[in-house]
Design a protein around this motif. Sequence first.
Motif, PDB file in Angstrom:
ATOM      1  N   LYS A 401     -15.603  -6.952  -1.447  1.00  0.00           N
ATOM      2  CA  LYS A 401     -14.198  -7.091  -1.036  1.00  0.00           C
ATOM      3  C   LYS A 401     -14.081  -7.113   0.491  1.00  0.00           C
ATOM      4  O   LYS A 401     -13.306  -7.873   1.043  1.00  0.00           O
ATOM      5  N   ARG A 402     -14.870  -6.260   1.133  1.00  0.00           N
ATOM      6  CA  ARG A 402     -14.777  -6.206   2.604  1.00  0.00           C
ATOM      7  C   ARG A 402     -15.156  -7.542   3.244  1.00  0.00           C
ATOM      8  O   ARG A 402     -14.667  -7.891   4.310  1.00  0.00           O
ATOM      9  N   LYS A 403     -16.029  -8.284   2.566  1.00  0.00           N
ATOM     10  CA  LYS A 403     -16.426  -9.614   3.083  1.00  0.00           C
ATOM     11  C   LYS A 403     -15.212 -10.528   3.204  1.00  0.00           C
ATOM     12  O   LYS A 403     -15.205 -11.478   3.976  1.00  0.00           O
ATOM     13  N   ASP A 404     -14.190 -10.264   2.381  1.00  0.00           N
ATOM     14  CA  ASP A 404     -13.022 -11.154   2.337  1.00  0.00           C
ATOM     15  C   ASP A 404     -11.961 -10.806   3.377  1.00  0.00           C
ATOM     16  O   ASP A 404     -11.021 -11.580   3.581  1.00  0.00           O
ATOM     17  N   LEU A 405     -12.102  -9.642   4.028  1.00  0.00           N
ATOM     18  CA  LEU A 405     -11.070  -9.225   4.982  1.00  0.00           C
ATOM     19  C   LEU A 405     -10.915 -10.271   6.084  1.00  0.00           C
ATOM     20  O   LEU A 405     -11.910 -10.824   6.581  1.00  0.00           O
ATOM     21  N   ASN A 406      -9.663 -10.533   6.433  1.00  0.00           N
ATOM     22  CA  ASN A 406      -9.307 -11.498   7.488  1.00  0.00           C
ATOM     23  C   ASN A 406      -9.614 -12.948   7.146  1.00  0.00           C
ATOM     24  O   ASN A 406      -9.548 -13.810   8.020  1.00  0.00           O
ATOM     25  N   LYS A 407      -9.962 -13.208   5.888  1.00  0.00           N
ATOM     26  CA  LYS A 407     -10.172 -14.609   5.463  1.00  0.00           C
ATOM     27  C   LYS A 407      -8.996 -15.048   4.604  1.00  0.00           C
ATOM     28  O   LYS A 407      -8.342 -14.213   3.962  1.00  0.00           O
ATOM     29  N   SER A 408      -8.769 -16.373   4.548  1.00  0.00           N
ATOM     30  CA  SER A 408      -7.684 -16.899   3.705  1.00  0.00           C
ATOM     31  C   SER A 408      -8.267 -17.552   2.458  1.00  0.00           C
ATOM     32  O   SER A 408      -9.315 -18.212   2.530  1.00  0.00           O
ATOM     33  N   PHE A 409      -7.565 -17.373   1.351  1.00  0.00           N
ATOM     34  CA  PHE A 409      -8.022 -17.947   0.081  1.00  0.00           C
ATOM     35  C   PHE A 409      -6.863 -18.609  -0.629  1.00  0.00           C
ATOM     36  O   PHE A 409      -5.727 -18.113  -0.581  1.00  0.00           O
ATOM     37  N   GLU A 410      -7.173 -19.690  -1.323  1.00  0.00           N
ATOM     38  CA  GLU A 410      -6.150 -20.276  -2.180  1.00  0.00           C
ATOM     39  C   GLU A 410      -6.021 -19.385  -3.423  1.00  0.00           C
ATOM     40  O   GLU A 410      -7.027 -18.991  -4.017  1.00  0.00           O
ATOM     41  N   THR A 452      -5.736  -8.824   4.184  1.00  0.00           N
ATOM     42  CA  THR A 452      -5.618  -7.891   5.314  1.00  0.00           C
ATOM     43  C   THR A 452      -6.186  -6.518   4.988  1.00  0.00           C
ATOM     44  O   THR A 452      -6.460  -5.724   5.878  1.00  0.00           O
ATOM     45  N   ASN A 453      -6.331  -6.236   3.690  1.00  0.00           N
ATOM     46  CA  ASN A 453      -6.754  -4.892   3.302  1.00  0.00           C
ATOM     47  C   ASN A 453      -7.327  -4.939   1.888  1.00  0.00           C
ATOM     48  O   ASN A 453      -7.178  -5.958   1.203  1.00  0.00           O
ATOM     49  N   CYS A 454      -7.910  -3.845   1.443  1.00  0.00           N
ATOM     50  CA  CYS A 454      -8.325  -3.823   0.038  1.00  0.00           C
ATOM     51  C   CYS A 454      -8.352  -2.401  -0.501  1.00  0.00           C
ATOM     52  O   CYS A 454      -8.494  -1.445   0.251  1.00  0.00           O
ATOM     53  N   THR A 455      -8.164  -2.278  -1.810  1.00  0.00           N
ATOM     54  CA  THR A 455      -8.334  -1.003  -2.506  1.00  0.00           C
ATOM     55  C   THR A 455      -9.618  -1.180  -3.331  1.00  0.00           C
ATOM     56  O   THR A 455     -10.166  -2.287  -3.370  1.00  0.00           O
ATOM     57  N   PRO A 456     -10.091  -0.139  -4.043  1.00  0.00           N
ATOM     58  CA  PRO A 456     -11.323  -0.352  -4.822  1.00  0.00           C
ATOM     59  C   PRO A 456     -11.207  -1.506  -5.824  1.00  0.00           C
ATOM     60  O   PRO A 456     -12.191  -2.173  -6.130  1.00  0.00           O
TER      61      PRO A 456
END
Length: 466
Positions: A401-410, A452-456
């Motif tokens: 999940k942390r890999k996805d921080l600050n990235k945009s996804f469709e 911008t953020n993530c939970t478990p």
Amino acid sequence: MDFSTEEGGVFENLLPLDGDDREKVYIETYGCQMNFNDSEVVASVLIANGYAITSNINNADIALINTCSIRENAEIRVFGRLDVFAQIKKHKPAMLVGVIGCMAERLKDKLIEDRKVVDIVVGPDAYRELPTLLRAAEDGQKGINVLLSREETYADINPVRLDKNGVSAFVSIMRGCNNMCTYCVVPYTRGIERSRNPESIIREVKDLFDAGYREVTLLGQNVNSYNWHEPNSPTKQTTNFADLLEMVALVDPRLRVRFSTSHPKDLSDDVLYTIAMYENICNHIHLPIQSGSSRVLKLMNRKYTREDYLNRIAAVRRIIPDCSISTDLITGFCTETEIDHDQTLSLMREVGYDFAYMFKYSKRPNTKAANKFEDDVPEDVKTRRLSEIIELQGKLSEISKRKDLNKSFEVLIEGESKKSKEHFYGRTTHNKVVVFPREDHKVGDFVFVKVTNCTPATLIGNIVKE
Ligand code: 5AD
Ligand code: SF4
């Protein structure tokens, strides 16, 4: 298969409308996505025969429970529900109770003998017989049909969509399984593998798209061995899974395509190239490993070694560099040692799974493992090993999940967030759930969301322009 729904579910909509004089059927579903899709086939068969579907058992003339046999716990839960049905029946003696699905197939007439509340028992290949059995049951005749078929794929039945979102649907492309993994009851409850006619699959997918659906998940116990032989074709034309995937992707570029489950021994490079070629085929593969030890894999009759599996992972990484990978794991299978268990942990680290379903081995009657091997890993050891793999997967999922921080996804908007009416939820191509403020969008829209953020369990973000 994705067994995330093992806790069971009830369809919440009512088709056709309550209030008419049709007999009402309540369907409760346990187990895999295939079972949920089967309940939609059952609803279709029943509606075509004059019944209505209700989400409230108290309004029901007939209560069906679509069951799962994959682990003992799944069966225990269903027996618990049958006890509840028996209580309800005390107040409504005319209500008929039917057990359908894998437990019906496995336990057959024993269900009627042991549980007086049960009136009919119908296996996964006999759903067309439900109306006949129900009519006989109304005349006081308990009924059972658990015949398995070599041909039945329900190809001509258009499942009545019982899910609520109207955006994503399951489409069964095959039934049964020929793999005979030694721990698994599925080949006995769902019979031999048969593929469904691709024409009927494409027709169903097109209908879904026209009705506003924007995602289909192609379902089978082992989709990579999908193989259709055109009968009477002079060219002996066949359609394999890569062909079918391409045909489905071509229905419309605005339709997302997912599939489950892949068996590592059958995941071909052709399928991987097809996924890479089509933008609308999601970059996510569910590839159950079960164990990281080649010795245990052999006992499980998985037909691949740890090295074979890692080679498949390398092929995924090479051909689809941006692909998420999830898996199923069984801990404490017969004879599993600490060394085997450590190999599972090291394999998990090596692959870096984005997500995993993890289970304790559960001995299933009549399987090869139950007949030939001793279930010799003590319960406390199974529990400890399971908690170790869950803990490790927790860390790997967080890294993912942390890999996805600050990235945009469709993201395809699938519905309102459970926690807030102001937020929608949807999934990225990688099958990760994202929650974000809804703005002026609607369910079924594709939007770009910046994480911008993530939970478990969830990614959190905001809609952006792309
Ligand atoms: N015990 C525990 N887990 C099992 N599965 C299948 N059979 C068993 C069993 N007897 C798991 C496998 C499979 C998933 C659907 O369920 O991991 O991939
Ligand atoms: Fe069971 Fe193995 Fe078939 Fe999956 S592939 S359904 S685990 S026999």
